[in-house]
Design an enzyme around this catalytic site. Structure first.
Site, PDB file in Angstrom:
ATOM      1  N   THR A 108       0.723  -1.281  -0.216  1.00  0.00           N
ATOM      2  CA  THR A 108       0.074   0.053   0.045  1.00  0.00           C
ATOM      3  C   THR A 108       0.922   1.078   0.115  1.00  0.00           C
ATOM      4  OG1 THR A 108      -1.816  -1.243   1.166  1.00  0.00           O
ATOM      5  CG2 THR A 108      -1.906   1.295   1.234  1.00  0.00           C
ATOM      6  N   ASN A 162      -5.410  -8.732  -8.362  1.00  0.00           N
ATOM      7  CA  ASN A 162      -5.390  -9.463  -7.178  1.00  0.00           C
ATOM      8  C   ASN A 162      -6.715 -10.467  -7.021  1.00  0.00           C
ATOM      9  OD1 ASN A 162      -5.896  -6.520  -7.010  1.00  0.00           O
ATOM     10  ND2 ASN A 162      -6.891  -7.400  -5.104  1.00  0.00           N
ATOM     11  N   CYS A 200     -14.035  -5.928   2.034  1.00  0.00           N
ATOM     12  CA  CYS A 200     -15.198  -6.285   2.883  1.00  0.00           C
ATOM     13  C   CYS A 200     -15.306  -5.300   4.062  1.00  0.00           C
ATOM     14  CB  CYS A 200     -14.781  -7.665   3.390  1.00  0.00           C
ATOM     15  SG  CYS A 200     -16.069  -8.506   4.505  1.00  0.00           S
TER      16      CYS A 200
END
Ligand code: PLP
Length: 386
Positions: free
Chosen positions: A69, A152, A328
């Site tokens: 990230t 991904n 999620c």
């Protein structure tokens, strides 16, 4: 437990654990001038050299980060800011519509504050970027391009080399997020023609919280964090000797076994695909069939009517850890931006299943998920009245 979520994070390798414990037990800040500091620095530089060698880079091109990230944020923001500072006309940032959120949201953030004009390159039904759209978007006003090496969620491998060729005709640097690729594919930075490449340790058996941005020397990279000026002012912060050593150990092992593992996973994938198609009516498997244009360890399907959170919950109750592939929040799976970009409706894009395999996956794991899946899908569909 049958773990089919290697793309989320892979089991820690013994070599990485041992390297981490050994280095973490030593005293010394790698930037200190005294003997313990120099010893810690030697651990970092040894790791940097090994990471560079494994990925076809020069050690000076390896900027260690806290993971994928941070590497993506540094590449997207740092490169865009650096390029547009040198040439105010270079305002157009180009990314694919199926990037990981670390790239996509960084790019959208730059656009939202007026720093960039953003172009998101569409993909086809398999998730492959539209090279004609990229070609059209590129000109002297482009600041940078970011196209991931392999997706991904669905595992599609992007035509990165073709993207580099198009961009280099306009002198535009290309970054690629190779976080999912390096465990399975031969990634060579020098050979790729890329200006920058992101990697992360925990997808290949290293610890969470360490990664790197490979950046060509002389690339105009504006830092995203300011501080002690470590790593040539590009990435401040006390160097993480233990993390770097563990990353290097995991990467060495992953590269050594990569070709054999790829063949083994292809075999498991075939069985998983055949079983999935036979056992789950209505499931559409995503991505290309062509080996080499997809990751060997990922099987992704859209299963209309079977909401991801229900299927995942039911599989989990049966001892199977899987994923939808998309983000999620509070137990509810958001519709996948990747599936939507591939042409699925928002409703179907919330009905995705990603089974991802890696070095600890066995035929037994594959049979277990195939045995559990039809019942889980049937119950999930019943819950939505599908
Ligand atoms: N990019 C891709 C393609 C990923 O799959 C991930 C992890 O999910 C990341 C970036 C983020 O990496 P990290 O977890 O090291 O921050």
């Amino acid at each position: 437990m049958h773990y089919l979520d290697h793309a989320a994070t892979a089991p820690l390798r013994d070599s990485a654990r041992a390297a981490w414990i050994d280095a973490a037990g030593r005293l010394g800040n790698p930037s200190s001038l005294h003997a313990p500091g120099r010893a810690a620095r030697a651990i970092v530089e040894d790791a940097r050299e090994r990471i560079a060698a494994a990925l076809g880079a020069d050690p000076a091109e390896v900027v260690l980060t806290s993971g994928g990230t941070e590497a993506d944020n540094l590449a997207v923001k740092g490169l865009h800011w650096g390029r547009s500072a040198a040439d105010p006309a270079a305002r157009r940032l180009i990314v694919s519509a199926v990037e990981h959120h670390a790239v996509l949201d960084a790019a959208r953030w730059l656009a939202s504050r007026g720093d960039a004009e953003l172009i998101e390159i569409p993909v086809d039904a398999h998730g492959v970027i539209d090279l004609d759209a990229l070609d059209t978007a590129l000109d002297h006003e482009s600041s940078a391009v970011s196209i991931m090496w392999a997706n991904n969620e669905v595992g599609t491998v992007q035509p990165v080399r073709a993207a580099v060729e198009l961009a280099s005709a306009h002198g535009v640097p290309v970054h690629s997020d190779a976080v999912q690729a390096i465990a399975h594919l031969d990634v060579d930075f020098r050979d790729s023609g890329l200006a920058a490449l992101s990697v992360s340790a925990h997808k290949l058996g290293g610890p969470v919280g360490v990664g790197a941005l490979l950046a060509r020397r002389g690339l105009p990279l504006v830092p995203t964090a300011h501080g002690g000026g470590q790593q040539r002012q590009v990435r401040s912060g006390t160097l993480d000797a233990a993390g770097a050593a563990a990353f290097a150990a995991a990467l060495d092992d992953a590269v050594a076994e990569r070709a054999a593992e790829r063949d083994r996973l292809e075999g498991l994938r075939e069985r998983l695909l055949d079983g999935l198609r036979a056992a789950v009516p209505g499931a559409t498997v995503s991505g290309l069939d062509d080996a080499g244009r997809r990751l060997p360890g990922i099987v992704h399907a859209v299963i209309p009517g079977a909401r991801a959170e229900s299927v995942l919950f039911l599989l989990d109750a049966g001892g199977i850890a899987a994923s939808s592939g998309s983000a999620c929040t509070a137990g509810v799976v958001q519709a996948s931006h990747v599936a939507e970009a591939m042409g699925w409706s928002a409703e179907d894009a919330a009905c995705t299943l990603r089974l991802s395999m890696g070095r600890t996956t066995t035929a037994d794991d594959v049979e277990a998920v195939l045995a559990a899946l039809p019942g889980a899908v049937e119950r999930a569909r019943a819950a939505t009245g599908a």
